[in-house]
Design an enzyme around this catalytic site. Structure first.
Site, PDB file in Angstrom:
ATOM      1  N   TYR A   1       0.838  -1.125   0.040  1.00  0.00           N
ATOM      2  CA  TYR A   1       0.035  -0.092   0.042  1.00  0.00           C
ATOM      3  C   TYR A   1       0.725   1.227  -0.066  1.00  0.00           C
ATOM      4  O   TYR A   1       1.515   1.365   0.868  1.00  0.00           O
ATOM      5  CB  TYR A   1      -0.886  -0.019   1.088  1.00  0.00           C
ATOM      6  CG  TYR A   1      -1.792   1.215   1.461  1.00  0.00           C
ATOM      7  CD1 TYR A   1      -2.190   1.962   0.426  1.00  0.00           C
ATOM      8  CD2 TYR A   1      -2.473   1.363   2.579  1.00  0.00           C
ATOM      9  CE1 TYR A   1      -3.247   3.116   0.754  1.00  0.00           C
ATOM     10  CE2 TYR A   1      -3.432   2.425   3.038  1.00  0.00           C
ATOM     11  CZ  TYR A   1      -3.631   3.184   1.896  1.00  0.00           C
ATOM     12  OH  TYR A   1      -4.423   4.431   2.182  1.00  0.00           O
TER      13      TYR A   1
ATOM     14  N   LYS B   1      -1.378  -1.160  -4.113  1.00  0.00           N
ATOM     15  CA  LYS B   1      -2.410  -0.320  -3.915  1.00  0.00           C
ATOM     16  C   LYS B   1      -1.735   1.248  -3.875  1.00  0.00           C
ATOM     17  O   LYS B   1      -1.039   1.523  -3.154  1.00  0.00           O
ATOM     18  CB  LYS B   1      -3.288  -0.298  -2.794  1.00  0.00           C
ATOM     19  CG  LYS B   1      -4.319   0.713  -2.638  1.00  0.00           C
ATOM     20  CD  LYS B   1      -5.083   0.521  -1.144  1.00  0.00           C
ATOM     21  CE  LYS B   1      -5.978   1.553  -0.951  1.00  0.00           C
ATOM     22  NZ  LYS B   1      -5.675   2.816  -0.913  1.00  0.00           N
TER      23      LYS B   1
ATOM     24  N   GLU C   1      -9.993  11.381  -6.797  1.00  0.00           N
ATOM     25  CA  GLU C   1     -10.058  12.561  -7.549  1.00  0.00           C
ATOM     26  C   GLU C   1      -9.265  12.588  -8.858  1.00  0.00           C
ATOM     27  O   GLU C   1      -9.171  13.624  -9.628  1.00  0.00           O
ATOM     28  CB  GLU C   1      -9.616  13.763  -6.484  1.00  0.00           C
ATOM     29  CG  GLU C   1      -8.306  13.568  -6.149  1.00  0.00           C
ATOM     30  CD  GLU C   1      -8.032  12.742  -5.042  1.00  0.00           C
ATOM     31  OE1 GLU C   1      -7.179  13.162  -4.035  1.00  0.00           O
ATOM     32  OE2 GLU C   1      -8.834  11.831  -4.622  1.00  0.00           O
TER      33      GLU C   1
END
Length: 313
Positions: free
Chosen positions: A140, A170, A198
């Protein structure tokens, strides 16, 4: 390990009672709510899930609750974030995840005693991943929170051939050069899951097929419409939908940050309580103002379908 996840994977909030204790009773409804809205998996106990604010015992309880919900659901992937400070705890949680039948595990960099270079980060990954050799293992990457910003292309080079169960990353960062290089590494060998809601349109443009995000919890239709518009080469519509996402996410900054996600969840009928200290929660007066701002976004036109027992069962 050839695992390539697709679609929207939510990063669920950990439901809390009014006193700050775990509200595990909500998780079956939460699982059904995500399924109802087309979500393909859950990345539990991550940033959104307050994993760093949970004890090892609590992380196990949350994992067990999610495992019980999806034990017969081959189409829904559950992956816990193990942690990123204590390697021994991460190993314990990885073994527990394997025992209860979760689908994969994830680990983020130690962020107090930070690895001095990418090879040391690779050594941390190896130490954990080798204890669960049959489980897909993800790193991650979220340098805005860990302060560890090594290029993930360099991590793949350090890991490749040494960790058979290393599945991918990720990727919650804005370095598209690095992300694209990782996507294309050794003929797309590793699974690269996008983690910045976003910037989803930009990620789709360079080849992303799967994403993990917090706003997928309460606005999944918006993102599926965005993906469909992109796939139909309607870039103008996709850009407009991405701007709606950005406008929605801007309210997180306006009202206090990550805790605002739980306020959005209240608006779709899934009350997950509040965040634990040290995260600040909004006041009742702020929540009233927040609701007004959300209405101005026309949130009802793209929010996840509100949870009701009738629509689920």
């Amino acid at each position: 390990m050839n695992l390539h996840l697709t679609g929207l994977i939510a990063a669920p909030f950990t439901p809390m009672n009014q006193d700050g204790s775990l509200n595990l009773d909500l998780i079956p409804d939460y699982y059904q709510f995500l399924k109802q809205n087309g979500i393909t998996g859950a990345f539990i106990c991550g940033s959104t899930g307050e994993g760093v604010s949970l004890t090892v015992s609590e992380k196990k309880q949350v994992a067990e609750a999610w495992a019980l919900c999806a034990k017969d659901d081959q189409a829904f992937t559950i992956m816990p974030l193990l942690g990123g400070t204590c390697i021994a705890d991460c190993i314990e949680l990885a073994k527990h995840a394997q025992q209860i039948g979760l689908d994969a595990v994830s680990f983020t960099s130690p962020f107090y005693f930070k690895p001095a270079h990418v090879e040391m980060l690779a050594e941390c990954i190896i130490a954990i991943a080798e204890t669960v050799p049959d489980m897909p293992f993800y790193y991650y990457h979220i340098p805005v929170l860990t302060g560890v910003g090594f290029a993930m292309f360099d991590l793949l080079k350090a890991i490749d051939g040494r960790v058979p169960n290393f599945a991918g990353i990720k990727y919650t960062h804005e370095d598209f050069m690095d992300f694209q290089s990782c996507l294309n590494y050794k003929n797309c060998k590793y699974d690269m899951l996008w983690g910045r809601d976003e910037n989803m349109l930009s990620a789709l443009a360079v080849g992303a097929k799967g994403a993990v995000g917090s706003t997928f919890n309460y606005a999944a239709p918006l993102y599926y419409d965005l993906i469909e518009a992109f796939n139909q080469n309607d870039i103008e519509k996709a850009g407009s939908l991405q701007q709606k996402s950005i406008d929605m996410i801007r309210l997180l900054g306006k009202y206090g940050g990550i805790s605002v996600g739980k306020a959005y969840m209240k608006l779709v009928g899934m009350d997950c309580g509040q965040f634990r200290l040290p995260v600040k929660n909004m006041s009742e007066a702020q929540f009233a103002s927040f609701r007004s701002d959300v209405a101005a976004l026309d949130f009802d036109s793209f929010k996840s379908g509100q949870f009701t027992a009738k629509t689920i069962f």
